[in-house]
Design an enzyme around this catalytic site. Structure first.
Site, PDB file in Angstrom:
ATOM      1  N   THR A 107     -13.841   5.995   7.160  1.00 36.71           N
ATOM      2  CA  THR A 107     -14.426   5.458   5.936  1.00 36.71           C
ATOM      3  C   THR A 107     -14.700   3.972   6.115  1.00 36.71           C
ATOM      4  OG1 THR A 107     -12.269   4.864   5.020  1.00 36.71           O
ATOM      5  CG2 THR A 107     -13.086   7.094   4.551  1.00 36.71           C
TER       6      THR A 107
ATOM      7  N   TYR B  15       0.841  -1.203   0.000  1.00 34.30           N
ATOM      8  CA  TYR B  15       0.000   0.000   0.000  1.00 34.30           C
ATOM      9  C   TYR B  15       0.873   1.248   0.000  1.00 34.30           C
ATOM     10  CZ  TYR B  15      -3.628   3.289   1.552  1.00 34.30           C
ATOM     11  OH  TYR B  15      -4.490   4.344   1.670  1.00 34.30           O
TER      12      TYR B  15
END
Length: 263
Positions: A195, A160
């Site tokens: 989120t 990532y």
């Protein structure tokens, strides 16, 4: 344009494509741009129906497209959707992204490729196919979502981090390449933002929040405001830059136990 009783026009008569907009930061950004007068193309591989309906219910203009923008066909279809429905394209926000924790030895080649396909390649493809239309816009803008993990290493997020760092330098290179044509390119680096992706992490949200100097998670709407500023005429001399919105996390010495569930 008047929406819910408020007159807003920062993006009046402009068309914006936002990828990864079915939920989270993308959905919040789509809602904000619509409130401020833009016609919005909501793009995602997941269903875009709820984001589009929420915008329409508030009096805004939006259309959804479900496409795999990590492919040329999907990216082209997304750009074409904007042109066919609204006749132009002024702003592209490359927001689509994925991220889960995995140590280096546990990261498969397939997972590595997926990170770079979704987080990096999709932005390259959407920008490539949007360029002919952006060149016709009065104030064309390309924006990217990276991450504070693109600015510094995070244990367990190797792939990532690598993909989000790539987004930053890709955007900087594009900013230099397109500057002579008046196309501005900038990056937003969110920190721990509330989120669905963060809620899906193994670490409780309050642990993330306690690692931030402000002692609260960043809200998707706050990231959306960052995008709106960078896309607006107020940021007309800003290109090739990174706006970090992270509750102060990267500012200093608060990170000794960063994102540890023992913190």
């Amino acid at each position: 344009m008047k929406i819910n009783g408020d007159i807003v026009d920062r993006f009046n008569n402009q068309v914006v494509v936002i990828t990864g907009a079915a939920s989270g930061i993308g959905a919040a950004t789509a809602a904000l741009f619509a409130r401020e007068g833009a016609s919005v193309v909501v793009a995602d591989i997941a269903s875009t129906a709820s984001t589009v309906q929420a915008i329409k219910d508030a009096g805004g203009a939006a259309i959804g497209i479900e496409a795999d923008i990590a492919t040329s066909a999907g990216a082209q279809a997304t750009v074409r959707c904007a042109i066919e429905r609204f006749g132009r394209l002024d702003i592209l926000i490359n927001n689509a992204g994925i991220g889960t924790a995995a140590m280096t030895e546990a990261t498969t080649e397939e997972a590595w490729d997926k990170y770079f396909d979704v987080n990096v390649k999709s932005g390259f493809l959407c920008t490539k196919f949007a360029l002919p239309h952006l060149r016709e816009a009065e104030r064309p803008v390309v924006l990217f979502t990276s991450s504070i993990a693109g600015l510094e290493g995070v244990t367990g997020l190797m792939a990532y981090c690598a993909s989000k760092a790539a987004v930053i330098n890709m955007a900087r290179s594009m900013a230099l390449e397109f500057a002579g044509e008046g196309i501005r390119v900038n990056v937003v680096c969110p920190g721990a933002t509330e989120t669905p992706m963060l809620r899906g992490a193994a670490i409780p949200l309050d642990v993330f929040a306690n690692q931030l100097p402000l002692r609260r998670l960043v809200q998707p709407e706050e990231i959306a405001q960052g995008f709106a500023y960078l896309a607006s005429s107020a940021a007309g001399s800003i290109t090739g830059q990174v706006l970090t919105i992270d509750g102060g996390f990267t500012a200093g010495d608060f990170k000794s136990g960063a994102f540890s569930d023992k913190a």
